[in-house]
Write an enzyme that holds these catalytic residues in place. Sequence first.
Site, short mmCIF file in Angstrom:
data_model
loop_
_atom_site.label_atom_id
_atom_site.label_comp_id
_atom_site.label_asym_id
_atom_site.label_seq_id
_atom_site.Cartn_x
_atom_site.Cartn_y
_atom_site.Cartn_z
N HIS A 28 0.84 -1.20 0.00
CA HIS A 28 0.00 0.00 0.00
C HIS A 28 0.88 1.25 0.00
CE1 HIS A 28 -3.19 2.71 1.89
NE2 HIS A 28 -3.68 2.34 0.73
N HIS A 63 -7.80 -0.94 -4.97
CA HIS A 63 -8.52 -0.95 -3.69
C HIS A 63 -9.73 -1.89 -3.74
CE1 HIS A 63 -6.05 2.70 -3.09
NE2 HIS A 63 -6.10 2.36 -1.82
N GLU A 99 -10.62 10.15 -5.34
CA GLU A 99 -9.46 9.99 -4.44
C GLU A 99 -9.16 11.24 -3.63
OE1 GLU A 99 -4.84 8.49 -4.37
OE2 GLU A 99 -5.71 9.02 -6.27
N HIS A 107 -13.20 1.86 2.61
CA HIS A 107 -12.97 1.57 1.20
C HIS A 107 -14.13 0.78 0.58
CE1 HIS A 107 -9.36 3.44 -0.30
NE2 HIS A 107 -8.93 3.42 0.94
N HIS A 142 -12.23 10.77 -0.63
CA HIS A 142 -11.51 9.63 -0.06
C HIS A 142 -10.42 10.08 0.92
CE1 HIS A 142 -7.59 7.49 -0.43
NE2 HIS A 142 -8.30 6.50 0.07
#
EC number: 1.14.18.1
Length: 684
Positions: free
Chosen positions: A208, A238, A350, A405, A365
């Site tokens: 990640h 994701h 994002e 997520h 996000h």
Amino acid sequence: MADKKNLLLLFDHPTEPVFMDKGKRVTVFDVPDSFLTDRYRPISNEVQSRVGDKVEQRVPVREISIPDLRIPMSLGRDEQFSLFLPKHRRIAGRLIDIFMNMRSVDDLQSVAVYARDRVNPVLFNYALSVALLHRPDTQGLDLPSFSQTFPDRFIDSQVIRKMREESFVVQPGSRMPITIPRDYTASDLDPEHRLWYFREDLGINLHHWHWHLVYPFEASDRSIVAKDRRGELFYYMHQQVIARYNAERFSNNLARVLPFNNLRDPIAEGYFPKMDSLVASRAWPPRFESTRLSDLNRESDQLNVEIGDLERWRDRIYEAIHQGFVMDERGNRVPLDEATGIDTLGNMIESSILSPNRVLYGDLHNNGHTFISYAHDPTSKHLESFGVMGDVSTAMRDPVFYKWHSYIDRIFQEHKSRLPAYTENQLNYPGVSIAGIQVDTNGGRPNNLTTFWQQSDVDMSRGFDFLPRGNVFARFTHLQHLPFTYTISLNNDSGAQRFGYVRIFMAPKNDERGQPMLMRDQRSMMIELDKFVTSLNPGPNTIRRRSTESSVTIPFERTFRNLDANRPAAGTPEELEFNFCGCGWPNHMLVPKGLPEGLQCVLFIMVSNYENDRIDQQLVGRCSDAASYCGVRDRLYPDRQSMGFPFDRLPRSGVDRLVNFLTPNMSIVDVNIRHENRTVQRPN
């Protein structure tokens, strides 16, 4: 002319002064007096002569005029650094610019040496890493693994203390690895803790961190961010993490993760990381059970955001999906079509600087991470820093990461559900049919996979500062599986040689209640195992493929690479690719854990027409190894189809089960994953 490899030494011992010795060959930078900080300038000769006895190599540093570092230095050296905070992003962007704009490696080395003792160590590591990855004259350098430089992000504080003791008392040749306990963050009273081996796996957290290093979402040089299909890759990488996490939940008799749909509901799960930040000399703050999010008003972080802002951004994104277009900053409509819609949405949700309109659609996000990571101290009343959700190298340890997520993925799925289903013609490959598929482990029963525990040692010495030199090993327990081979029998009745793109997926067969899964649910549980090109001769063909060749994963040696031991020969194409290869899902986590009695899964294999899927480009070297989740360095994504094809859209009408979805160029087989509760030592 400076040797660019010496720049890597600046990552060693991140909180020690820059003039201290570094590397396996005892190397010292000859730092000009004017570059030293006020504390060390008066005593530099004394300290450097003390180090000087053992020196094997000296690196001259040229004295140049230093650019304005006031913005990068505005973040304190002992503060926590987070890419999710807009203020920190701007600071990092400025430092990346400074490093990118240096004319030569010599100048870069001088500025980096000057900045190293003045800017925040984690900020320095991030900005220099991004610059080395993207500067033409430093590409191909192998960045040290983040776990080696900042072991405190991956190991609990008790183990760190024992490792310090070992390295202080015991000579390098006699040191023993310190074992990281398996159950140190919670007890079995917490059902979520059954997944400790996934959430707290070093390789997964490193993946990640490395993915976000290769795909930064902010930099003033747009080319650093604007990589091919990066918004779609944000969605797909994701989405696959959530699919894999859900398969692990089934492997522990837990239901699928519930999305964090209502931002005003309490977060049921607590998380106590039990880690200390060596840079900030503070414990990572925990989050208690049933914590609620609050509006953020933290003056020191220049943060003033309300939960209402997140809800507004979410509603505008949904509205754009339902209208089929987004509005850019000039008021033009950007269509959310089949080809590029998902990429636009990925950058928007994002969000990255490629977002068509950050003012309108916000920063959903990233701000979600920030809200959750500050839930324990939203106004900075207690002067607490962010929790693990605020850092890409630690976020996946927290159960709420997967709830957040899942919520983000639900927005993407809303867009995917509005696209037309793939027709049989789009899925079929006329003249090519699969006769049968089988999976074998060495000496095992066909179509049975086996998992177990393995203990491996990782050298953490680069990150242990102010201690005697020499290796310091941590021994951690992780999931592992017996390697296996796919055997695919297929027929090519076209009468000519053809090329096929083989796509391999797996998903649980039954849902939480033990009922066979419906296709519309199962498609979102499909985890990609491999994807590769093969040539098909006329008539019958047999294709064999080993699990270690997966296009999703990188081998253990690369996840925890020892940069000195297994570096390819200098100047070879392989060396150039070595670093990008740090991005990839760890191979030891390729398949879910399974159950002692066996987890029933279905393996799906499709051979699509490579002529429709191919991207014409040269792929030199080996760094398309983990292309499925990471793309290929400086190249287009090596597949023309949507990521996740053929499961990224709802099935055509009348298809309610996977078996009805199949065309002749597809096949499925039931696979059983058994977990054996035994632990083996990894051979060194």
